[in-house]
Enzyme design. Structure first.
Site, PDB file in Angstrom:
ATOM      1  N   SER A 132      -3.097  -3.461   0.317  1.00  0.00           N
ATOM      2  CA  SER A 132      -2.483  -3.559   1.652  1.00  0.00           C
ATOM      3  C   SER A 132      -3.515  -4.125   2.609  1.00  0.00           C
ATOM      4  O   SER A 132      -4.727  -4.017   2.366  1.00  0.00           O
ATOM      5  CB  SER A 132      -2.076  -2.151   2.116  1.00  0.00           C
ATOM      6  OG  SER A 132      -1.763  -2.148   3.491  1.00  0.00           O
ATOM      7  N   TYR A 145      -2.977   7.004   3.797  1.00  0.00           N
ATOM      8  CA  TYR A 145      -2.653   5.672   3.262  1.00  0.00           C
ATOM      9  C   TYR A 145      -3.865   4.756   3.363  1.00  0.00           C
ATOM     10  O   TYR A 145      -4.225   4.061   2.396  1.00  0.00           O
ATOM     11  CB  TYR A 145      -1.479   5.109   4.061  1.00  0.00           C
ATOM     12  CG  TYR A 145      -0.873   3.834   3.524  1.00  0.00           C
ATOM     13  CD1 TYR A 145       0.139   3.859   2.568  1.00  0.00           C
ATOM     14  CD2 TYR A 145      -1.280   2.590   4.009  1.00  0.00           C
ATOM     15  CE1 TYR A 145       0.715   2.693   2.092  1.00  0.00           C
ATOM     16  CE2 TYR A 145      -0.703   1.418   3.547  1.00  0.00           C
ATOM     17  CZ  TYR A 145       0.302   1.471   2.588  1.00  0.00           C
ATOM     18  OH  TYR A 145       0.866   0.302   2.129  1.00  0.00           O
TER      19      TYR A 145
END
Ligand code: NAD
Length: 250
Positions: A132, A145
């Site tokens: 990501s 995350y």
């Protein structure tokens, strides 16, 4: 291009993983789907792609070990399954922290450690992580995350070095915001964490990060994954490819 190759794509019942599975299957790979979802819809996907399915819950290391034993050796491993939770760190539920670290990070360690011996035996392998933009930069309220994705980038570099002489590459793809159920699902929590409307979250939080002002498409990520599986990418390893509309250039 990928005939005779077997590919496991984790979290491929939806979103980016499904797009990657479709791209690999279209090039002739034998695809093994994994992920949660409705049994009938998954059966339709298997038929569409000529794929098989293993429904292991990747939060559970024992389930991962069982899945890897059941499916046998794979040539291509796409560690894609992931989840998100948005909350201030002082309110972040510890069980959500544990689940995100287990799914977004530790699952990739377990699939990789169990797939590598088969790849080494063949002298060929491709390990791809859907990381990501949050493997490179941070946003508030996403502590678990961001921690997991930064760790995935480090893990990938480490295994790339270990496997470099075995014909096995390991790379991260780091998308910005891709319009999938994962992004749609975090809008309500972001609305309450930041006191915003839905439109404000989309335009002032999500797309505010992306200079192109448009969402990345799952198929864009899949095209890059496919390239990394090809022979032209044999010397690309330990890389972290941004596909984020310019987000991390800023
Ligand atoms: P998604 O919610 O559409 O897909 C997630 C997939 O993971 C689904 O197939 C789901 O069933 C599966 N999954 C969830 N929990 C699981 C579990 N316990 N065991 C096995 N499978 C499980 O999300 P997506 O946006 O396609 O995300 C895929 C990956 O891309 C994730 O790792 C995510 O962090 C990453 N990513 C997404 C974006 C984005 O903007 N959508 C951006 C950067 C990175």
């Amino acid at each position: 291009m990928l005939k005779e190759k077997r590919a496991l794509v984790t979290g491929s019942t939806s979103g980016i993983g499904l797009a990657i599975a479709r791209a690999l299957a279209a090039e002739g790979a034998e695809v093994i789907l994994n992920g949660l979802g409705d049994a009938d819809e998954i059966a339709c996907l298997c038929e569409e792609l000529g794929a098989t399915y293993n429904g292991a819950n990747l939060i559970d290391p024992d389930a991962i070990a069982q899945m890897m034993a059941d499916i046998g050796p794979v040539d291509i491993l796409v560690n894609n399954a992931g989840m998100q939770h948005v909350a201030p760190v002082e309110d972040f539920p510890p069980e959500k922290w544990d689940a995100i670290l287990a799914l977004n990070l530790s699952a990739a360690f377990h699939t990789t450690r169990l797939a590598v011996p088969g790849m080494k035996a063949k002298g060929w392998g491709r390990i791809i992580a859907t990381a990501s933009a949050h493997s490179l930069t941070a946003s508030p309220f996403k502590s678990a995350y961001v921690a997991a994705k930064h760790a995935m980038a480090g893990f990938t570099k480490s295994i790339a070095l270990e496997l470099a002489t075995h014909g096995i590459t390991a790379n991260c793809i780091s998308p910005g915001y891709v319009w999938t159920p994962l992004v749609e699902g975090q809008i309500p929590d972001t609305m309450s964490a930041r006191g915003m409307t839905r439109d404000q979250v989309i335009n002032d939080v999500l797309l505010a990060k992306q200079p192109t002002k448009s969402f990345v498409q799952p198929e864009d990520v899949a095209a890059l994954a496919l390239f990394l599986c090809g022979d032209a990418a044999r010397n690309i390893t330990g890389a972290n490819y941004s596909i984020d509309g310019g987000w991390t250039a800023g």
